[in-house]
Design a protein around this motif. Structure first.
Motif, PDB file in Angstrom:
ATOM      1  N   LEU A  41       0.981  -1.164   0.013  1.00  0.00           N
ATOM      2  CA  LEU A  41      -0.058   0.289   0.011  1.00  0.00           C
ATOM      3  C   LEU A  41       0.857   1.187   0.075  1.00  0.00           C
ATOM      4  CD1 LEU A  41      -3.039   0.405  -0.087  1.00  0.00           C
ATOM      5  CD2 LEU A  41      -2.825   0.613   2.335  1.00  0.00           C
ATOM      6  N   ILE A  44       1.769   2.743  -3.269  1.00  0.00           N
ATOM      7  CA  ILE A  44       0.620   3.140  -4.061  1.00  0.00           C
ATOM      8  C   ILE A  44       0.061   4.505  -3.507  1.00  0.00           C
ATOM      9  CG2 ILE A  44      -1.939   2.860  -4.464  1.00  0.00           C
ATOM     10  CD1 ILE A  44      -1.555  -0.349  -4.385  1.00  0.00           C
ATOM     11  N   GLY A  45       0.094   4.550  -2.061  1.00  0.00           N
ATOM     12  CA  GLY A  45      -0.290   5.942  -1.804  1.00  0.00           C
ATOM     13  C   GLY A  45       0.556   7.004  -2.058  1.00  0.00           C
ATOM     14  N   GLU A  46      -0.113   8.333  -2.155  1.00  0.00           N
ATOM     15  CA  GLU A  46       0.734   9.598  -2.345  1.00  0.00           C
ATOM     16  C   GLU A  46       1.190   9.373  -3.614  1.00  0.00           C
ATOM     17  OE1 GLU A  46       2.607  11.386   0.805  1.00  0.00           O
ATOM     18  OE2 GLU A  46       1.452  10.338   2.402  1.00  0.00           O
ATOM     19  N   GLY A  47       0.675   9.033  -4.486  1.00  0.00           N
ATOM     20  CA  GLY A  47       1.484   8.856  -5.899  1.00  0.00           C
ATOM     21  C   GLY A  47       2.007   7.477  -6.211  1.00  0.00           C
ATOM     22  N   THR A  48       1.860   6.622  -7.068  1.00  0.00           N
ATOM     23  CA  THR A  48       2.272   5.248  -6.979  1.00  0.00           C
ATOM     24  C   THR A  48       3.936   5.495  -7.517  1.00  0.00           C
ATOM     25  OG1 THR A  48       1.849   5.096  -9.443  1.00  0.00           O
ATOM     26  CG2 THR A  48       0.286   4.283  -8.034  1.00  0.00           C
ATOM     27  N   GLU A  50       5.681   3.725  -9.687  1.00  0.00           N
ATOM     28  CA  GLU A  50       5.668   3.854 -11.296  1.00  0.00           C
ATOM     29  C   GLU A  50       5.695   5.388 -11.703  1.00  0.00           C
ATOM     30  OE1 GLU A  50       3.510   1.847  -9.713  1.00  0.00           O
ATOM     31  OE2 GLU A  50       4.679   0.054 -10.089  1.00  0.00           O
ATOM     32  N   LEU A  51       4.846   6.247 -11.211  1.00  0.00           N
ATOM     33  CA  LEU A  51       4.596   7.603 -11.451  1.00  0.00           C
ATOM     34  C   LEU A  51       5.697   8.500 -10.983  1.00  0.00           C
ATOM     35  CD1 LEU A  51       0.839   8.386 -11.540  1.00  0.00           C
ATOM     36  CD2 LEU A  51       2.232   7.607 -13.392  1.00  0.00           C
ATOM     37  N   ILE A  54       8.741   8.082 -12.955  1.00  0.00           N
ATOM     38  CA  ILE A  54       8.588   9.067 -14.350  1.00  0.00           C
ATOM     39  C   ILE A  54       8.780  10.371 -13.797  1.00  0.00           C
ATOM     40  CG2 ILE A  54       6.960  10.106 -15.919  1.00  0.00           C
ATOM     41  CD1 ILE A  54       5.366   6.988 -15.621  1.00  0.00           C
TER      42      ILE A  54
HETATM   43  C1  LIG Z   1      -3.802   4.221   1.086  1.00  0.00           C
HETATM   44  C2  LIG Z   1      -3.764   5.269  -0.032  1.00  0.00           C
HETATM   45  C3  LIG Z   1      -3.474   6.503   0.339  1.00  0.00           C
HETATM   46  C4  LIG Z   1      -3.425   7.450  -0.617  1.00  0.00           C
HETATM   47  N1  LIG Z   1      -3.051   8.652  -0.450  1.00  0.00           N
HETATM   48  C5  LIG Z   1      -2.872   9.558  -1.303  1.00  0.00           C
HETATM   49  C6  LIG Z   1      -2.634  11.023  -0.951  1.00  0.00           C
HETATM   50  O1  LIG Z   1      -2.141  11.191   0.154  1.00  0.00           O
HETATM   51  N2  LIG Z   1      -2.456  12.042  -2.061  1.00  0.00           N
HETATM   52  C7  LIG Z   1      -2.973  11.656  -3.342  1.00  0.00           C
HETATM   53  O2  LIG Z   1      -2.939  12.686  -3.975  1.00  0.00           O
HETATM   54  N3  LIG Z   1      -3.290  10.463  -3.595  1.00  0.00           N
HETATM   55  C8  LIG Z   1      -3.460   9.371  -2.623  1.00  0.00           C
HETATM   56  N4  LIG Z   1      -3.848   8.045  -3.077  1.00  0.00           N
HETATM   57  C9  LIG Z   1      -4.409   7.781  -4.357  1.00  0.00           C
HETATM   58  C10 LIG Z   1      -3.327   7.046  -5.156  1.00  0.00           C
HETATM   59  O3  LIG Z   1      -2.016   7.930  -5.373  1.00  0.00           O
HETATM   60  C11 LIG Z   1      -3.864   6.608  -6.440  1.00  0.00           C
HETATM   61  O4  LIG Z   1      -4.265   5.466  -6.291  1.00  0.00           O
HETATM   62  C12 LIG Z   1      -2.741   6.654  -7.483  1.00  0.00           C
HETATM   63  O5  LIG Z   1      -2.754   7.974  -8.045  1.00  0.00           O
HETATM   64  C13 LIG Z   1      -3.237   5.651  -8.564  1.00  0.00           C
HETATM   65  O6  LIG Z   1      -4.468   5.966  -9.198  1.00  0.00           O
HETATM   66  P1  LIG Z   1      -5.395   4.788  -9.570  1.00  0.00           P
HETATM   67  O7  LIG Z   1      -5.677   3.918  -8.207  1.00  0.00           O
HETATM   68  O8  LIG Z   1      -6.589   5.218 -10.256  1.00  0.00           O
HETATM   69  O9  LIG Z   1      -4.534   3.792 -10.669  1.00  0.00           O
HETATM   70  P2  LIG Z   1      -4.154   4.113 -12.179  1.00  0.00           P
HETATM   71  O10 LIG Z   1      -3.939   5.457 -12.307  1.00  0.00           O
HETATM   72  O11 LIG Z   1      -5.534   3.197 -12.571  1.00  0.00           O
HETATM   73  O12 LIG Z   1      -3.080   3.182 -12.191  1.00  0.00           O
HETATM   74  C14 LIG Z   1      -3.047   1.545 -12.103  1.00  0.00           C
HETATM   75  C15 LIG Z   1      -1.500   1.175 -12.316  1.00  0.00           C
HETATM   76  O13 LIG Z   1      -1.108   1.834 -13.312  1.00  0.00           O
HETATM   77  C16 LIG Z   1       0.023   2.521 -12.945  1.00  0.00           C
HETATM   78  N5  LIG Z   1       0.287   3.553 -14.123  1.00  0.00           N
HETATM   79  C17 LIG Z   1      -0.578   4.441 -14.366  1.00  0.00           C
HETATM   80  N6  LIG Z   1      -0.267   5.402 -15.185  1.00  0.00           N
HETATM   81  C18 LIG Z   1       1.046   4.989 -15.490  1.00  0.00           C
HETATM   82  C19 LIG Z   1       2.087   5.689 -16.734  1.00  0.00           C
HETATM   83  N7  LIG Z   1       1.681   6.630 -16.927  1.00  0.00           N
HETATM   84  N8  LIG Z   1       2.954   4.793 -16.441  1.00  0.00           N
HETATM   85  C20 LIG Z   1       3.389   3.797 -15.858  1.00  0.00           C
HETATM   86  N9  LIG Z   1       2.533   3.345 -14.827  1.00  0.00           N
HETATM   87  C21 LIG Z   1       1.252   3.940 -14.974  1.00  0.00           C
HETATM   88  C22 LIG Z   1       0.096   3.044 -11.594  1.00  0.00           C
HETATM   89  O14 LIG Z   1       1.365   3.239 -11.088  1.00  0.00           O
HETATM   90  C23 LIG Z   1      -0.823   1.971 -11.189  1.00  0.00           C
HETATM   91  O15 LIG Z   1       0.169   0.973 -10.710  1.00  0.00           O
HETATM   92  C24 LIG Z   1      -3.909   6.955  -2.247  1.00  0.00           C
HETATM   93  C25 LIG Z   1      -4.283   5.727  -2.337  1.00  0.00           C
HETATM   94  C26 LIG Z   1      -4.230   4.947  -1.294  1.00  0.00           C
HETATM   95  C27 LIG Z   1      -4.743   3.425  -1.708  1.00  0.00           C
END
Ligand SMILES: Cc1cc2nc3c(=O)[nH]c(=O)nc-3n(C[C@H](O)[C@H](O)[C@H](O)COP(=O)(O)OP(=O)(O)OC[C@H]3O[C@@H](n4cnc5c(N)ncnc54)[C@H](O)[C@@H]3O)c2cc1C
Length: 66
Positions: A41, A44-48, A50-51, A54
């Motif tokens: 987790l 994933i949180g605070e920007g995955t 992977e991103l 980038i």
């Molecule tokens: C516990 C938790 C805490 C969070 N806290 C925050 C927070 O504090 N602030 C905040 O802004 N967000 C937060 N988030 C949101 C989190 O950053 C998003 O889940 C994230 O932006 C991914 O969006 P998504 O789930 O829609 O996945 P998608 O955007 O659908 O991505 C799915 C997968 O594809 C990958 N991916 C997507 N685009 C690309 C690309 N261009 N190149 C390579 N790989 C790619 C992603 O890395 C991911 O592994 C949190 C999420 C969770 C679960």
């Protein structure tokens, strides 16, 4: 960069701890079980991560033009 490094380290080390402890690592009696669940987790949180990669690479390229 710190978030990327720390969360990847958490994922790698929690997996290693789980494997070292075997069945005990999987048991809720030990904190390792929670670390192992929480670590993905963090990637994933605070920007995955992977991103994050980038974003970091774009900044490195921008700061070091050929
Ligand atoms: C516990 C938790 C805490 C969070 N806290 C925050 C927070 O504090 N602030 C905040 O802004 N967000 C937060 N988030 C949101 C989190 O950053 C998003 O889940 C994230 O932006 C991914 O969006 P998504 O789930 O829609 O996945 P998608 O955007 O659908 O991505 C799915 C997968 O594809 C990958 N991916 C997507 N685009 C690309 C690309 N261009 N190149 C390579 N790989 C790619 C992603 O890395 C991911 O592994 C949190 C999420 C969770 C679960």
């Amino acid at each position: 960069m710190a978030k990327l490094f720390a969360t990847e380290a958490a994922a790698e080390n929690s997996l290693e701890a789980m494997r070292i402890h075997g069945a005990y690592g999987y048991s809720k009696e030990f904190n390792i079980e929670r670390y192992y669940r929480d670590a993905p987790l963090l990637c994933i949180g605070e920007g995955t991560n992977e991103l994050q990669r980038i974003i970091i690479s774009r900044q490195l390229v921008a700061r070091n033009p050929v």
